[in-house]
Design a protein around this motif. Structure first.
Motif, PDB file in Angstrom:
ATOM      1  N   ASP A   1     -11.069  -8.505   1.020  1.00 42.03           N
ATOM      2  CA  ASP A   1      -9.467  -9.351   1.367  1.00 42.03           C
ATOM      3  C   ASP A   1      -8.618  -8.961   1.975  1.00 42.03           C
TER       4      ASP A   1
ATOM      5  N   LYS B   1     -12.099 -16.782   5.055  1.00 43.92           N
ATOM      6  CA  LYS B   1     -13.203 -16.693   5.463  1.00 43.92           C
ATOM      7  C   LYS B   1     -14.049 -16.844   7.355  1.00 43.92           C
TER       8      LYS B   1
ATOM      9  N   TRP C   1     -15.060 -11.201  -2.178  1.00 44.46           N
ATOM     10  CA  TRP C   1     -13.670 -11.562  -2.710  1.00 44.46           C
ATOM     11  C   TRP C   1     -13.103 -10.883  -4.034  1.00 44.46           C
TER      12      TRP C   1
END
Length: 491
Positions: free
Chosen positions: A106, A193, A144
């Protein structure tokens, strides 16, 4: 704990937890520190806490109350500098092999988007590096945040949320809480992504460009010359044509690597673009400042990174670089002849240059007659010229070439007017593609009337040519290795 698990450390490896308490969020900052200390104690890890706001030499960090906290201007940058300095000092203190940071996928997506808005190049669009200098590693950069939270919840491992991360006054928080949700709403959840994958492609491309740039630099970038060295800095030269034939993205990478590795300069995208334009499309004498006393200068077919002289622009080093040159002497990149030297009779004369112990041996020979064909062969290498001795008005003089000088080139027209067939020396030097820095200050031979007879390594004048009527010749000689129009090193 998730970070430590991802490190896959051998049993018995010593782990030290480092935590910086900036004291900007009051009780929340204290609770963050308390949790770090509890975790360290529970798992048997040594823990080091740093509180910069308690030190008088660290400004801009004062304790604050309130949920949003007190964040001085430039807080993020200053906090990052303090954090990294603390971790490196802690690493040195403990003899650590690596500093593991918990940047996630992230964080990577946010960084890439921020770099896009900043106008970064390929090197910036690859995002956060997996490892950097000083032993820093980021083992969960491809993980993530939602996966980490799920891992912690399943194992009932407590964690804290920094509420300042919700403050959209900070750019990263705005990207995280405003921009990315808008992108996901418009393009779907997979958009993050796709951005992450784009960063990976840029990383691969940047690695390839790095390798190609280093290879090209090893083959093509050379040290220019000892006399260009200033303040213990070397000058570097490469061919403009070979550089310009490369793709623009590789040209920019080349310039970036030269600046990083050899000049100690960190150029931005705007400066890199300007440097590329200077080399690829600039004039034969174009130049520009690069930073830290360095200049990028064109010399016709070549480009050079040259250091300033004692921290100043090399252009100011000598008056002979422009119209301020006078007959009292001239300095030009290590070339100096002052006062003018008289050559009254044949013999050898020592011509001093602007480097300690450096001289040129100037020879004047009078050995009977030479034919015009012989004179042409002697002059072919640029180190010798033959004149009709009867046509010379003595004594001869060797002085520096000066701005404003004129010459009647050999082979040009000659008329009754003294100016007939004359040409400005500056125009000749430009036509011969002699770099601007090498023009003024080189030695020239004049007769007693001040007329230029010969500019060694460049051309001779139409004065006193050897003809079938010549009965006695005068041969002037200066070693070509000491002064030719392509010379940049006093050998």
């Amino acid at each position: 704990m998730y970070l430590i698990r991802k490190l896959s450390l051998d049993r018995g490896t010593r782990i030290v937890l480092g935590h910086v308490n900036y004291g900007t969020r009051g009780i929340d900052s204290a609770k963050d520190q308390e949790m770090v200390e509890i975790i360290g104690k529970s798992y048997g890890y040594d823990t080091e806490i740093y509180m910069p706001y308690r030190e008088s030499n660290v400004t801009g960090f004062k304790g604050a109350s309130g949920a949003r906290g007190n964040f001085p201007a430039g807080f993020e940058k200053k906090a990052r500098e303090i954090r990294y300095r603390f971790l490196r000092d802690l690493s040195d203190k403990t003899g650590a092999e690596a500093i593991a940071l918990a940047h996630t996928a992230d964080d990577q997506v946010e960084t890439i988007l921020m770099r896009v808005f900043e106008g970064a190049g390929i090197g910036g669009l690859k995002g956060i590096p997996r490892g950097t200098g000083g032993g820093i590693v980021r083992p969960i950069l491809d993980v993530w945040k939602e996966d980490i939270l799920e891992y912690l919840k399943k194992r009932k491992i407590p964690y804290r949320i920094d509420r300042s991360n919700l403050d959209t006054r900070f750019e990263r928080n705005w990207v995280r809480h405003v921009l990315i949700p808008l992108l996901e709403k418009r393009y779907g959840k997979p958009v993050k992504k796709r951005i992450f994958t784009l960063g990976e492609r840029f990383r691969e491309l940047d690695d390839y460009l790095e390798a190609e740039a280093q290879k090209w630099i090893r083959r093509n970038v050379k040290m220019a010359s000892g006399r260009m060295r200033q303040d213990n800095k070397d000058a570097f030269v490469f061919r403009r044509k070979a550089f310009s034939a490369l793709p623009s993205v590789l040209r920019v990478k080349l310039l970036q690597r030269i600046c990083f590795d050899r000049l100690g300069v960190a150029p931005g995208e705007r400066l890199l673009k300007a440097m590329d334009g200077n080399v690829s499309h600039g004039g034969p004498s174009a130049r520009m400042n690069v930073g830290k006393g360095w200049k990028l200068a064109n010399r016709y077919e070549e480009a050079l990174f040259v250091p300033g002289e004692n921290g100043r622009d090399r252009k100011s080093a000598g008056s002979a670089l422009g119209k301020e040159a006078t007959g009292k002497g001239a300095i030009s990149r290590g070339r100096f002849i002052s006062p003018p030297i008289l050559l009254s009779t044949p013999g050898e004369y020592k011509i001093p240059l602007g480097l300690p112990g450096r001289v040129v041996t100037f020879a004047w020979e009078a050995k009977g007659k030479r034919t015009s064909a012989q004179a042409k062969r002697l002059a072919a290498k640029g180190e010798t010229e033959v004149f009709d001795a009867a046509g010379l008005t003595l004594p001869l003089t060797v002085r520096p070439l000066r701005a404003g000088d004129r010459i009647r080139p050999f082979g040009g027209s000659a008329g009754g007017n003294a100016r007939d067939g004359e040409k400005k020396v500056k125009e000749i030097l430009i036509d011969r593609k002699i770099p601007r820095d090498d023009r003024w200050g080189r030695p020239v031979v004049c007769d007693s009337d001040g007329e230029i007879l010969w500019i060694p390594g460049v051309l001779r004048s139409a004065h006193a040519p050897v003809t079938p009527q010549t009965r006695k010749t005068a041969i002037l000689r200066v070693p070509a290795t000491k002064w030719t129009r392509t010379d940049r090193v006093l050998k």
